[in-house]
Write an enzyme that holds these catalytic residues in place. Structure first.
Site, PDB file in Angstrom:
ATOM      1  N   GLU A 162      93.160  26.967  32.116  1.00  0.00           N
ATOM      2  CA  GLU A 162      93.079  26.250  30.837  1.00  0.00           C
ATOM      3  C   GLU A 162      92.263  27.034  29.825  1.00  0.00           C
ATOM      4  O   GLU A 162      91.314  27.728  30.185  1.00  0.00           O
ATOM      5  CB  GLU A 162      92.332  24.936  31.034  1.00  0.00           C
TER       6      GLU A 162
ATOM      7  N   CYS B  45      87.320  28.569  24.219  1.00  0.00           N
ATOM      8  CA  CYS B  45      86.673  28.417  25.522  1.00  0.00           C
ATOM      9  C   CYS B  45      87.636  28.969  26.573  1.00  0.00           C
ATOM     10  O   CYS B  45      88.740  28.437  26.752  1.00  0.00           O
ATOM     11  CB  CYS B  45      86.395  26.939  25.755  1.00  0.00           C
TER      12      CYS B  45
ATOM     13  N   CYS C 114      86.892  27.089  41.335  1.00  0.00           N
ATOM     14  CA  CYS C 114      85.491  27.508  41.329  1.00  0.00           C
ATOM     15  C   CYS C 114      84.884  27.231  42.701  1.00  0.00           C
ATOM     16  O   CYS C 114      85.240  26.261  43.356  1.00  0.00           O
ATOM     17  CB  CYS C 114      84.745  26.724  40.242  1.00  0.00           C
TER      18      CYS C 114
ATOM     19  N   CYS D 234      79.709  22.050  41.813  1.00  0.00           N
ATOM     20  CA  CYS D 234      78.921  21.089  41.021  1.00  0.00           C
ATOM     21  C   CYS D 234      79.611  19.722  41.109  1.00  0.00           C
ATOM     22  O   CYS D 234      80.820  19.612  40.933  1.00  0.00           O
ATOM     23  CB  CYS D 234      78.831  21.543  39.561  1.00  0.00           C
TER      24      CYS D 234
ATOM     25  N   CYS E  13      81.917  18.258  38.173  1.00  0.00           N
ATOM     26  CA  CYS E  13      82.845  19.176  37.496  1.00  0.00           C
ATOM     27  C   CYS E  13      84.233  19.152  38.138  1.00  0.00           C
ATOM     28  O   CYS E  13      84.375  19.311  39.356  1.00  0.00           O
ATOM     29  CB  CYS E  13      82.265  20.589  37.532  1.00  0.00           C
TER      30      CYS E  13
ATOM     31  N   GLY F 264      85.739  28.089  36.255  1.00  0.00           N
ATOM     32  CA  GLY F 264      85.178  29.221  37.006  1.00  0.00           C
ATOM     33  C   GLY F 264      83.735  29.521  36.657  1.00  0.00           C
ATOM     34  O   GLY F 264      83.178  28.988  35.692  1.00  0.00           O
ATOM     35  N   GLU F 265      83.127  30.356  37.480  1.00  0.00           N
ATOM     36  CA  GLU F 265      81.751  30.790  37.248  1.00  0.00           C
ATOM     37  C   GLU F 265      81.803  32.266  36.837  1.00  0.00           C
ATOM     38  O   GLU F 265      82.089  33.138  37.661  1.00  0.00           O
ATOM     39  CB  GLU F 265      80.937  30.589  38.547  1.00  0.00           C
TER      40      GLU F 265
ATOM     41  N   SER G 207      78.296  30.981  29.989  1.00  0.00           N
ATOM     42  CA  SER G 207      77.650  29.841  30.637  1.00  0.00           C
ATOM     43  C   SER G 207      77.655  30.035  32.143  1.00  0.00           C
ATOM     44  O   SER G 207      78.685  30.361  32.729  1.00  0.00           O
ATOM     45  CB  SER G 207      78.414  28.571  30.257  1.00  0.00           C
TER      46      SER G 207
ATOM     47  N   SER H 259      73.504  26.215  32.787  1.00  0.00           N
ATOM     48  CA  SER H 259      73.832  24.832  33.119  1.00  0.00           C
ATOM     49  C   SER H 259      72.710  24.304  33.998  1.00  0.00           C
ATOM     50  O   SER H 259      72.668  24.572  35.188  1.00  0.00           O
ATOM     51  CB  SER H 259      75.163  24.777  33.871  1.00  0.00           C
ATOM     52  N   LEU H 260      71.794  23.579  33.378  1.00  0.00           N
ATOM     53  CA  LEU H 260      70.586  23.156  34.104  1.00  0.00           C
ATOM     54  C   LEU H 260      70.810  21.777  34.733  1.00  0.00           C
ATOM     55  O   LEU H 260      70.745  21.620  35.942  1.00  0.00           O
ATOM     56  CB  LEU H 260      69.404  23.157  33.136  1.00  0.00           C
ATOM     57  N   HIS H 261      71.029  20.782  33.920  1.00  0.00           N
ATOM     58  CA  HIS H 261      71.459  19.440  34.334  1.00  0.00           C
ATOM     59  C   HIS H 261      70.463  18.616  35.146  1.00  0.00           C
ATOM     60  O   HIS H 261      70.682  17.423  35.350  1.00  0.00           O
ATOM     61  CB  HIS H 261      72.799  19.468  35.095  1.00  0.00           C
TER      62      HIS H 261
ATOM     63  N   ASN I 220      81.219  14.067  30.936  1.00  0.00           N
ATOM     64  CA  ASN I 220      82.621  13.683  30.790  1.00  0.00           C
ATOM     65  C   ASN I 220      83.062  13.016  32.065  1.00  0.00           C
ATOM     66  O   ASN I 220      82.865  13.567  33.146  1.00  0.00           O
ATOM     67  CB  ASN I 220      83.493  14.928  30.590  1.00  0.00           C
TER      68      ASN I 220
ATOM     69  N   CYS J 279      86.277  21.013  31.119  1.00  0.00           N
ATOM     70  CA  CYS J 279      86.572  21.884  32.255  1.00  0.00           C
ATOM     71  C   CYS J 279      87.509  21.413  33.351  1.00  0.00           C
ATOM     72  O   CYS J 279      87.166  20.508  34.111  1.00  0.00           O
ATOM     73  CB  CYS J 279      85.257  22.061  32.985  1.00  0.00           C
TER      74      CYS J 279
HETATM   75  N1  SAH Z   1      80.466  27.823  35.819  1.00  0.00           N
HETATM   76  C1  SAH Z   1      79.885  27.916  34.523  1.00  0.00           C
HETATM   77  C2  SAH Z   1      80.839  27.719  33.360  1.00  0.00           C
HETATM   78  C3  SAH Z   1      81.895  26.659  33.478  1.00  0.00           C
HETATM   79  S1  SAH Z   1      81.419  24.982  33.297  1.00  0.00           S
HETATM   80  C4  SAH Z   1      78.704  26.997  34.434  1.00  0.00           C
HETATM   81  O1  SAH Z   1      78.395  26.303  35.387  1.00  0.00           O
HETATM   82  O2  SAH Z   1      78.019  27.013  33.408  1.00  0.00           O
HETATM   83  C5  SAH Z   1      81.001  24.812  31.598  1.00  0.00           C
HETATM   84  C6  SAH Z   1      79.971  23.725  31.344  1.00  0.00           C
HETATM   85  O3  SAH Z   1      80.532  22.409  31.474  1.00  0.00           O
HETATM   86  C7  SAH Z   1      78.812  23.781  32.317  1.00  0.00           C
HETATM   87  O4  SAH Z   1      77.608  23.523  31.641  1.00  0.00           O
HETATM   88  C8  SAH Z   1      79.145  22.648  33.252  1.00  0.00           C
HETATM   89  O5  SAH Z   1      78.036  22.258  33.984  1.00  0.00           O
HETATM   90  C9  SAH Z   1      79.685  21.623  32.288  1.00  0.00           C
HETATM   91  N2  SAH Z   1      80.459  20.549  32.883  1.00  0.00           N
HETATM   92  C10 SAH Z   1      81.326  20.594  33.897  1.00  0.00           C
HETATM   93  N3  SAH Z   1      81.842  19.377  34.155  1.00  0.00           N
HETATM   94  C11 SAH Z   1      81.302  18.539  33.258  1.00  0.00           C
HETATM   95  C12 SAH Z   1      81.433  17.150  33.009  1.00  0.00           C
HETATM   96  N4  SAH Z   1      82.216  16.364  33.752  1.00  0.00           N
HETATM   97  N5  SAH Z   1      80.707  16.632  31.988  1.00  0.00           N
HETATM   98  C13 SAH Z   1      79.907  17.410  31.224  1.00  0.00           C
HETATM   99  N6  SAH Z   1      79.742  18.725  31.422  1.00  0.00           N
HETATM  100  C14 SAH Z   1      80.420  19.291  32.430  1.00  0.00           C
END
Ligand code: SAH
Length: 343
Positions: A94, A107, A114, A118, A121, A161-162, A193, A216-218, A292, A334
């Site tokens: 995508e 993007c 991946c 996470c 995701c 992907g990462e 990212s 991507s800290l979260h 999301n 994503c």
């Molecule tokens: N693998 C990389 C880049 C792809 S994900 C990474 O982890 O950064 C891109 C961003 O979208 C990341 O910050 C990821 O954590 C976030 N993301 C993935 N799924 C999500 C969701 N359901 N809601 C909000 N952010 C999300």
């Protein structure tokens, strides 16, 4: 079987080596590179300042890759467009085109699926298939610009992907993208990212490309982050933040931290304080994203709680904003479209 090479994945100097090995003059490589990356032709026959003999030779040694657009979704609430592309091996990726005041941002995906796991995701749910070639990352830009007729002014490596798990190909992509004989995009207009592959953050810092690193800290404790993001079990938050400080020290670029806000998981004042502590003393920006919803998981959040959390952070002196939601009606997050298409 004769092995023909993917010419769009070659940096200019590699193309020079390949063509001199075929007995050609070095300047031919520059001509071919411009046809591929500036004029973006899709066949060797279109390279009209090159002899037909050499065009035939190129055609027997190399191929020019394509992506097949199989679906395009246009948001009704904003100008976001989402593309589903088919790769030559039948896999799907995508790409999302977003419109901002300063222009269009794209993007791009860097892998099919991946490995990182996470929990929130969609990209990771069906697992990992393979990494993308440099050409397959570039072609997302070329096809998106061709289909939409728009010029993209910035790129975010935030699709499926990462990117740091496909380090060499991503670096090649960046070198070809920024080559002044091709697209000539300044890497200051690129954000990468990552979920935090610490060794690769150091490697990226050494290259000093000037791109923006988004982490991507979260979550702010190892316990919570390891629950949400298995990669944290390997590195931990301390090692990640040390790598971020090194990245800033080496490149002078402020770090962007992504924080997907999830109700009841990472949204308390304690979390805000923890986050403020982690980024203190470092030029940083925190991007809060209401998580999301993906259909496989229960996580929820909304813009109101994101704004509330953002205010807490600002009150603690942190530079924070709530990310605009674009393309919410077309599942622009994503991996969501690919999931639906492949099921
Ligand atoms: N693998 C990389 C880049 C792809 S994900 C990474 O982890 O950064 C891109 C961003 O979208 C990341 O910050 C990821 O954590 C976030 N993301 C993935 N799924 C999500 C969701 N359901 N809601 C909000 N952010 C999300």
């Amino acid at each position: 079987m004769i092995h023909i090479k993917d010419i769009l994945s070659l940096e200019l100097r590699e193309l020079e080596d390949a063509l001199t090995a075929l007995g050609e003059k070095k300047f031919r490589a520059l001509q071919v590179f411009e046809w591929l990356h500036k004029k973006r032709v899709t066949s060797f026959d279109e390279m009209t300042n090159i002899s037909s003999v050499l065009r035939d030779k190129l055609g027997s040694e190399f191929f020019i890759g394509r992506l097949k657009p199989v679906r395009q979704l246009c948001s009704l609430v904003d100008p976001t467009k989402k593309f589903l592309f088919e790769l030559s091996d039948g896999n799907h990726i995508e790409t999302v085109l977003m419109s901002y005041e300063h222009g269009y941002s794209l993007c791009v995906s860097t892998q099919v699926g991946c490995k990182m796991g996470c929990r929130f995701c969609a990209s990771t749910i069906a697992g990992f298939k393979r990494s993308l070639e440099p050409s397959e990352i570039l072609l997302q830009l070329y096809e998106a610009e061709r289909i939409s007729g728009e010029k993209v002014s910035s790129i975010v490596l935030m699709g499926i992907g990462e990117p740091l798990d496909n380090f060499d190909n991503v670096i090649k992509f960046l070198r070809i993208l920024s080559d002044c004989n091709g697209t000539n995009m300044s890497l200051r207009h690129v954000s990468l990212s990552t979920c935090g592959l610490v060794e690769r953050i150091y490697d990226l810092a050494k290259l000093d490309f000037g791109l923006t690193l988004s982490i991507s800290l979260h979550a702010v404790t190892d316990k919570k982050r390891s629950e949400l993001m298995p990669v944290n079990k390997k590195y931990g938050i301390d090692r990640l933040m040390t790598a971020c400080r090194d990245y800033f020290a080496q490149t002078g670029r402020r770090i962007s931290f992504e924080y997907a806000l999830i109700d009841g998981e990472n949204d308390t004042l304690e979390d805000a304080k923890g986050l403020a502590g982690l980024v203190s003393g470092m030029p940083a920006h925190v991007n809060i994203i209401p998580v999301n919803k993906i259909k496989e998981r229960e996580f929820t959040s909304n813009r109101r709680s994101a704004h509330r959390f953002c205010e807490m952070l600002k009150g603690l002196g942190v530079n924070a904003t709530v990310r605009r939601t674009l393309g919410s009606d077309i599942d622009a997050a994503c991996g969501q479209l690919r999931r639906e298409y492949e099921i």
